[in-house]
Design a protein around this motif. Structure first.
Motif: not given
Length: 373
Positions: A221, A223, A244, A246
């Motif tokens: 991810w 972040e 992804p 986050a």
């Protein structure tokens, strides 16, 4: 019916175990605020909250002057009602970091007391989904480290059995971040998970640019790429990259997570049990995320999150970043890269009260006479 008849508030300041820097700040000191609720049946429970350098005295003042007096005479088992009543009691300052941090100290103390009385560990009382969760290390990825240090410390995390490691990003030019990530990925191989954290340091255009540059490294991810209040910017980034996204350590109420999830602005939620206001709201966020098929991978406070991650089925990682060792007898048990929830009744933290008393910065007590004054 059992009643709360006293509340004790302490603040202990803890120095970081290593130098910690990111794209926008340094971790100066952990101001750890502990709350102990004592009841007329002799039961008690202790909870805690924290800051990373500023605001600890404000949390203590809010607890001492406004929240702790409201607890006197309440039934500790009615934690949902207490949380909601305290939130509305401080309505003029909610939702905000100081209020949520103060609420968390009380809420975790109530969960500690209630699970001790029930004779069950927190992770079972809160759901009992699984006893262990994968763990990754954050103690070797700080932004000030040289490329060589970054490689060495990530290799050490791998050798120590962690399943992944988080690295800070946000060097002045994207090429610097890319060189560091490429070197670490080459060193640890493809099977070791890498996460990166920008600590809200990018604009949308820069976040999209860097996310695209990071895609070859197969990250778990990215972040906090953007300021936490920029929900639509996160949505646009989330749709623009295969990495992804986050978010969550800088959100302070379940409703804020709801807005992110409703907007498709994240792929992973990272609710911090202290910053969201305690165990009670943390579990609400975890269950909403589960309903939407999203993972929850909480931020910091591993000593408490290890039990919450075990409580719910969609928690996939515990962040390893120790900070309470000097104040506790207990340690998080990690075996083959999995963190195991403690099986003792309560929240699973065995406080070293001699060490706390020796190190505490302030102490206040609130009892029935104070509440009536």
């Amino acid at each position: 019916m059992t009643r709360i008849d006293a509340v004790q508030i302490r603040q202990v300041n803890l120095q970081p175990k290593v130098k910690r820097t990111d794209a926008i700040q340094a971790f100066v000191v952990q101001e750890t605020v502990l709350v102990t609720v004592r009841c007329d049946d002799g039961s008690c429970g202790t909870g805690y909250t924290y800051t990373i350098g500023t605001g600890g005295s404000s949390v203590v003042a809010l607890l001492r002057d406004h929240l702790a007096p409201q607890l006197i005479g309440r039934d500790p088992a009615t934690f949902e009602a207490i949380w909601r009543d305290l939130l509305f009691h401080t309505h003029a300052t909610a939702v905000g970091a100081i209020t949520s941090l103060a609420l968390a100290a009380i809420d975790t103390a109530l969960w500690d007391r209630n699970t001790r009385v029930a004779g069950v560990p927190l992770w079972v009382a809160a759901g009992g989904a699984k006893p262990a969760t994968r763990t990754y290390s954050t103690e070797g990825g700080w932004l000030h480290l040289s490329g060589r240090e970054l490689i060495d410390q990530t290799l050490q995390a791998q050798a120590d059995g962690f399943r992944g490691a988080k690295l800070k990003v946000g060097r002045p030019h994207v090429s610097e971040d890319v060189r560091r990530l490429e070197a670490v990925r080459d060193a640890v191989g493809d099977d070791f998970e890498l996460m990166v954290d920008a600590n809200q340091g990018f604009t949308l255009s820069e976040a999209i640019r860097r996310a695209h540059a990071f895609e070859p490294f197969r990250l778990a991810w990215l972040e906090e790429p953007l300021p936490a209040e920029s929900i639509d910017a996160h949505r646009r980034l989330n749709l623009a990259t295969s990495v992804p996204v986050a978010i969550g350590e800088s959100l302070y109420h379940p409703g804020q997570f709801g807005e992110y999830m409703k907007a498709d602005a994240c792929s992973i939620v990272q609710a911090d049990v202290a910053r969201i206001g305690g165990i009670t709201p943390w579990l609400k966020v975890a269950h909403v995320a589960e309903a939407l098929n999203l993972d929850i991978c909480p931020h910091f406070l591993m000593e408490l999150h290890v039990s919450l991650c075990a409580a719910v089925p969609n928690a996939t990682w515990v962040e390893y970043i120790p900070q309470l060792d000097s104040l506790t007898h207990s340690r998080v048990r990690i075996d083959e890269g999995y963190a195991y929830a403690p099986n003792e009744p309560g929240i699973g933290i065995d406080w070293d009260w001699d060490a706390i008393r020796a190190a505490q910065h302030v102490e206040h007590a609130v009892n029935a006479a104070d509440a009536l004054a």
